[in-house]
Design a protein around this motif. Structure first.
Motif, PDB file in Angstrom:
ATOM      1  N   ALA A 127       0.828  -1.204   0.000  1.00  0.00           N
ATOM      2  CA  ALA A 127       0.000   0.000   0.000  1.00  0.00           C
ATOM      3  C   ALA A 127       0.861   1.253   0.000  1.00  0.00           C
ATOM      4  O   ALA A 127       1.965   1.280   0.561  1.00  0.00           O
ATOM      5  CB  ALA A 127      -0.917  -0.012   1.218  1.00  0.00           C
ATOM      6  N   SER A 128       0.318   2.295  -0.604  1.00  0.00           N
ATOM      7  CA  SER A 128       1.032   3.573  -0.670  1.00  0.00           C
ATOM      8  C   SER A 128       0.951   4.285   0.674  1.00  0.00           C
ATOM      9  O   SER A 128       0.184   3.900   1.560  1.00  0.00           O
ATOM     10  CB  SER A 128       0.433   4.453  -1.764  1.00  0.00           C
ATOM     11  N   VAL A 129       1.705   5.351   0.803  1.00  0.00           N
ATOM     12  CA  VAL A 129       1.681   6.145   2.031  1.00  0.00           C
ATOM     13  C   VAL A 129       0.299   6.729   2.250  1.00  0.00           C
ATOM     14  O   VAL A 129      -0.221   6.768   3.377  1.00  0.00           O
ATOM     15  CB  VAL A 129       2.734   7.269   1.950  1.00  0.00           C
ATOM     16  N   LYS A 130      -0.344   7.170   1.176  1.00  0.00           N
ATOM     17  CA  LYS A 130      -1.684   7.737   1.282  1.00  0.00           C
ATOM     18  C   LYS A 130      -2.674   6.680   1.761  1.00  0.00           C
ATOM     19  O   LYS A 130      -3.513   6.943   2.630  1.00  0.00           O
ATOM     20  CB  LYS A 130      -2.115   8.279  -0.074  1.00  0.00           C
ATOM     21  N   GLU A 131      -2.601   5.466   1.196  1.00  0.00           N
ATOM     22  CA  GLU A 131      -3.492   4.372   1.613  1.00  0.00           C
ATOM     23  C   GLU A 131      -3.259   3.991   3.067  1.00  0.00           C
ATOM     24  O   GLU A 131      -4.205   3.672   3.800  1.00  0.00           O
ATOM     25  CB  GLU A 131      -3.279   3.165   0.704  1.00  0.00           C
ATOM     26  N   LEU A 132      -2.004   4.014   3.471  1.00  0.00           N
ATOM     27  CA  LEU A 132      -1.672   3.710   4.864  1.00  0.00           C
ATOM     28  C   LEU A 132      -2.284   4.740   5.805  1.00  0.00           C
ATOM     29  O   LEU A 132      -2.828   4.394   6.860  1.00  0.00           O
ATOM     30  CB  LEU A 132      -0.154   3.658   5.039  1.00  0.00           C
ATOM     31  N   GLN A 133      -2.230   6.018   5.411  1.00  0.00           N
ATOM     32  CA  GLN A 133      -2.793   7.079   6.222  1.00  0.00           C
ATOM     33  C   GLN A 133      -4.316   6.936   6.331  1.00  0.00           C
ATOM     34  O   GLN A 133      -4.897   7.094   7.406  1.00  0.00           O
ATOM     35  CB  GLN A 133      -2.435   8.440   5.631  1.00  0.00           C
ATOM     36  N   GLU A 134      -4.954   6.622   5.197  1.00  0.00           N
ATOM     37  CA  GLU A 134      -6.402   6.428   5.201  1.00  0.00           C
ATOM     38  C   GLU A 134      -6.807   5.236   6.066  1.00  0.00           C
ATOM     39  O   GLU A 134      -7.812   5.282   6.776  1.00  0.00           O
ATOM     40  CB  GLU A 134      -6.889   6.229   3.762  1.00  0.00           C
ATOM     41  N   TYR A 135      -5.995   4.201   5.992  1.00  0.00           N
ATOM     42  CA  TYR A 135      -6.258   3.015   6.819  1.00  0.00           C
ATOM     43  C   TYR A 135      -6.171   3.360   8.302  1.00  0.00           C
ATOM     44  O   TYR A 135      -7.046   2.980   9.098  1.00  0.00           O
ATOM     45  CB  TYR A 135      -5.262   1.907   6.469  1.00  0.00           C
ATOM     46  N   ASN A 136      -5.158   4.093   8.673  1.00  0.00           N
ATOM     47  CA  ASN A 136      -4.983   4.487  10.077  1.00  0.00           C
ATOM     48  C   ASN A 136      -6.143   5.361  10.542  1.00  0.00           C
ATOM     49  O   ASN A 136      -6.614   5.240  11.671  1.00  0.00           O
ATOM     50  CB  ASN A 136      -3.655   5.223  10.266  1.00  0.00           C
ATOM     51  N   ASN A 137      -6.594   6.253   9.665  1.00  0.00           N
ATOM     52  CA  ASN A 137      -7.723   7.122  10.020  1.00  0.00           C
ATOM     53  C   ASN A 137      -9.000   6.306  10.265  1.00  0.00           C
ATOM     54  O   ASN A 137      -9.722   6.544  11.231  1.00  0.00           O
ATOM     55  CB  ASN A 137      -7.968   8.157   8.914  1.00  0.00           C
ATOM     56  N   ARG A 138      -9.257   5.361   9.348  1.00  0.00           N
ATOM     57  CA  ARG A 138     -10.446   4.516   9.516  1.00  0.00           C
ATOM     58  C   ARG A 138     -10.340   3.653  10.764  1.00  0.00           C
ATOM     59  O   ARG A 138     -11.325   3.415  11.472  1.00  0.00           O
ATOM     60  CB  ARG A 138     -10.626   3.628   8.279  1.00  0.00           C
TER      61      ARG A 138
END
Length: 262
Positions: A124-135
């Motif tokens: 996963a990209s950095v952006k996807e990782l950030q979105e995952y952490n937010n969710r």
């Protein structure tokens, strides 16, 4: 003089016959008094048979017409001659049932609506990782809120236990008949009832085990003992249930497993 003697003889004979009849009546009364009470068992009790529908049981004349409990969505009736309905207790039961039903429905809704965050895919990209952490953080917060709400709702569910205890205590001496969604589900024996083996309220645990040695008597939940009912009970799901307290039988019932109030 002859007529007087005849009259005296007739009177004497009448007294003898009357005395004999009175003796026979006394014998009959003694025999009736010596008739043992009906045992509490799979053959039924006081005119109620386990295979009866609710309508059949009420039509039998063995029960009082008005229910004496409405707890948990079930309806309980007293045996004929039992206590009258207690409107105060029954109003409390209805309120507790309504609260518990709403609480359970809401808890089921909370659990059904929970949607776990899908796992993060490899690479996963950095952006996807950030979105995952937010969710994930949002889910943690929502889970905490849900658990707090469930804890509050549990208090309404906890009201059922003391309300059931109050119902059981109020009707323990006279017994009751319990109907659920699929008909008869429980016969609770009066305090003076006994099984064919002589077991009932006041019997010791030792007497209970001795009476049913080799007959599949086994421990059940809440310190109770249960025993499969003998043939003729109207189905394989009927069990004797012995409630215990301080090493003695405190309550006796016939219970049908896999049946519900609502």
């Amino acid at each position: 003089m002859r007529n007087t003697r005849v009259a005296g003889a007739v009177l004497t004979m009448a007294l003898v016959v009357a005395g004999a009849a009175a003796c026979e009546g006394d014998k009959g009364g003694a025999a009736a008094a010596a008739t043992p009470p009906q045992p509490f068992g799979a053959g039924g009790y006081r005119g109620v048979q386990l295979s009866m529908t609710k309508d059949e049981a009420l039509a039998s004349g063995a029960l009082e017409a008005a229910p004496v409990s409405v707890l948990n969505g079930c309806t309980d009736y007293a045996y004929k001659g039992g206590p009258a309905p207690d409107p105060v207790r029954m109003a409390t039961e209805a309120q507790v049932h309504e609260k518990a039903s709403k609480a359970m429905a809401r808890i089921d809704e909370i659990r059904a609506n929970r949607k776990p965050v899908p796992p993060l895919t490899p690479g996963a990209s950095v952006k996807e990782l950030q979105e995952y952490n937010n969710r994930l953080q949002e889910q943690i917060k929502q889970d905490a809120a849900d658990q707090q709400e469930i804890a509050a709702l549990q208090k309404d569910l906890d009201l059922v236990t003391p309300t059931r205890k109050a119902r059981d205590e109020a009707l323990r001496a006279t017994g009751r008949i319990n109907f659920g969604t699929k008909g008869l589900r429980q016969l609770v024996a009066p305090a003076d009832a006994r099984t064919a083996e002589g077991v009932g309220a006041g019997s010791t645990e030792e007497e209970l085990k001795r009476a049913y040695e080799g007959k599949e008597l086994k421990p059940a939940e809440n310190g109770k003992f249960e025993l499969p009912a003998e043939s003729g009970s109207g189905g394989p799901d009927w069990f004797y249930e012995f409630t215990m307290a301080e090493g003695k039988v405190a309550g006796l019932a016939l219970v049908k497993h896999n049946t519900y109030c609502s």
